[in-house]
Design a protein around this motif. Sequence first.
Motif, PDB file in Angstrom:
ATOM      1  N   SER A  80      -2.452   1.809  -4.484  1.00  0.00           N
ATOM      2  CA  SER A  80      -2.089   3.226  -4.378  1.00  0.00           C
ATOM      3  C   SER A  80      -3.242   3.960  -3.704  1.00  0.00           C
ATOM      4  O   SER A  80      -4.335   4.067  -4.260  1.00  0.00           O
ATOM      5  N   ALA A  81      -2.997   4.452  -2.490  1.00  0.00           N
ATOM      6  CA  ALA A  81      -4.059   5.025  -1.659  1.00  0.00           C
ATOM      7  C   ALA A  81      -3.939   6.541  -1.629  1.00  0.00           C
ATOM      8  O   ALA A  81      -2.995   7.092  -1.057  1.00  0.00           O
ATOM      9  N   ASP A  82      -4.874   7.215  -2.276  1.00  0.00           N
ATOM     10  CA  ASP A  82      -4.904   8.675  -2.314  1.00  0.00           C
ATOM     11  C   ASP A  82      -6.368   9.098  -2.337  1.00  0.00           C
ATOM     12  O   ASP A  82      -7.198   8.430  -2.951  1.00  0.00           O
ATOM     13  N   MET A  83      -6.678  10.192  -1.700  1.00  0.00           N
ATOM     14  CA  MET A  83      -8.076  10.584  -1.540  1.00  0.00           C
ATOM     15  C   MET A  83      -8.746  10.839  -2.886  1.00  0.00           C
ATOM     16  O   MET A  83      -8.090  11.147  -3.882  1.00  0.00           O
ATOM     17  N   ILE A 100       0.871  -1.181   0.000  1.00  0.00           N
ATOM     18  CA  ILE A 100       0.000   0.000   0.000  1.00  0.00           C
ATOM     19  C   ILE A 100       0.900   1.220   0.000  1.00  0.00           C
ATOM     20  O   ILE A 100       1.820   1.332   0.828  1.00  0.00           O
ATOM     21  N   GLY A 101       0.654   2.144  -0.921  1.00  0.00           N
ATOM     22  CA  GLY A 101       1.420   3.379  -0.992  1.00  0.00           C
ATOM     23  C   GLY A 101       0.533   4.595  -0.763  1.00  0.00           C
ATOM     24  O   GLY A 101      -0.609   4.635  -1.218  1.00  0.00           O
ATOM     25  N   ALA A 102       1.057   5.581  -0.065  1.00  0.00           N
ATOM     26  CA  ALA A 102       0.366   6.854   0.168  1.00  0.00           C
ATOM     27  C   ALA A 102       1.434   7.944   0.193  1.00  0.00           C
ATOM     28  O   ALA A 102       2.623   7.663   0.016  1.00  0.00           O
ATOM     29  N   HIS A 103       1.029   9.195   0.423  1.00  0.00           N
ATOM     30  CA  HIS A 103       2.032  10.261   0.463  1.00  0.00           C
ATOM     31  C   HIS A 103       1.809  11.180   1.655  1.00  0.00           C
ATOM     32  O   HIS A 103       0.676  11.403   2.090  1.00  0.00           O
ATOM     33  N   THR A 104       2.916  11.726   2.155  1.00  0.00           N
ATOM     34  CA  THR A 104       2.899  12.492   3.405  1.00  0.00           C
ATOM     35  C   THR A 104       2.724  13.990   3.185  1.00  0.00           C
ATOM     36  O   THR A 104       2.435  14.723   4.134  1.00  0.00           O
ATOM     37  N   ASP A 105       2.923  14.472   1.961  1.00  0.00           N
ATOM     38  CA  ASP A 105       2.901  15.914   1.725  1.00  0.00           C
ATOM     39  C   ASP A 105       1.528  16.398   1.305  1.00  0.00           C
ATOM     40  O   ASP A 105       0.700  15.622   0.814  1.00  0.00           O
ATOM     41  N   SER A 106       1.287  17.697   1.487  1.00  0.00           N
ATOM     42  CA  SER A 106       0.042  18.351   1.098  1.00  0.00           C
ATOM     43  C   SER A 106       0.371  19.723   0.532  1.00  0.00           C
ATOM     44  O   SER A 106       1.374  20.337   0.912  1.00  0.00           O
TER      45      SER A 106
END
Length: 446
Positions: free
Chosen positions: A325-328, A82-88
């Motif tokens: 790939s986990a993204d809103m 599972i991949g996600a990202h920490t930045d906004s």
Amino acid sequence: MSAEPAGDVADLTRFIDASPSPYHAVATARALLDAAGFAALDAGGAWTAGDVEGPAYVARDGALVAWVPGGDRDPGAPMRLIGAHTDSPGLRIRPRPDRGVGGWRQLGIEVYGGALRNSWLDRDLGLAGRVAVRRTDPERPGSGSDGTDGTEHRAFRTAGAVMRVPQLAIHLDREISTEGLSLNPQQHLTPVWGLGEAHEGDFRTWLADQVGVHDDDVVAWEAMAFDVQPAAVIGAHGDLLAAPRLDDQACCWGALAALVAVAAGAAPPAVTSVVVLNDHEEIGSTTATGADGAWLEQVLERRAAAQGGTRADLLRSLAGSMLLSADMAHATHPNYPERHEPGHWIRAGGGPVVKHNVNARYATDSGSAAAFRAVCRSAGVAVQDYSHRGDLPCGSTIGPLTAARLAVDTVDVGMPMLSMHSARELMAVADVTPMRTAFTAWFTAT
């Protein structure tokens, strides 16, 4: 009055409130993994078989890779990732930020990523990030600038608000009601942080005080604005979650919660479970810790080598692996329904969203979509399908980049939300637990 969060929602809000920057998000993730018994590995150290035989993680700057080994210890065995990202998106402080006009002290900023600029107006903003400082040797005479020994990073976060981006009064902008708001990122987003005359070095001196060093020992920084208002459950029936950085810290939390649940299981998962939290997704991912970089591949190869495997074993493993790939995701906006593809409206509270795009802006294909649907069906989680309106440009995720670098089958998934890329975003409380449940099912599928 906002409701008191409970259960998974409380855990998610604690994660977000503790993580005003990617570096803080990784620190929060590390604390969760440490509490669950994961071993922390040195990114620059040598790894042995003993280091990787149990749950472990390695962190680098604003990124992290963690895993729980599967029952099959063959270094060529497949993995579930599972991949996600920490930045906004948001506002970040320039290297020489000190400026002022008309007796107002200001800080020069750059806009990071595709921020909704208007959302940063008239909000009480704190600052957080990290500072590169000269490392001093207390044994040397004249420590400080004279006794330096390399540099080190120190994280910082203000306890409250220190600045604000003031909007122009309507009396001085009568056209706003007819022509709309237009913000030049160079001119109109410079925050105010005090009164008086600005002097070169003011921010450096202030930052030095935040991390407890002399101002001459501050070398560089990554400093970013954050809305100091905490995440909150709102709505007449407490069914909405308003928070900063839901994109994509909600999915970071969901992936970590699923991995911790797998690690706590009575038996190891059938295949190795991996979480990767990348940085810099919002600016294209082409960095050392972004999804278009080599770091994840290097970590997986080093893990295989510590198990006694070869690169050929890793390639064999990747050939049978799958990535979520986990993204809103975009919920259908009630005020702008015409901006959505009419056959694919997405309902908040309706469960995870599988994202489809024939031009590979998302990495989902029929096989990966079927695999995710199967695990959700087994877990009793409803699934929705998103397809972007054909006459609007489609966004993207880390999915296509990671899929291309690793050649792994990938499905792009997210939870529905409104106000994506705003300083404060909105999702359904009812989607939080299904996210964790679906992600856990992804790891434990056979």
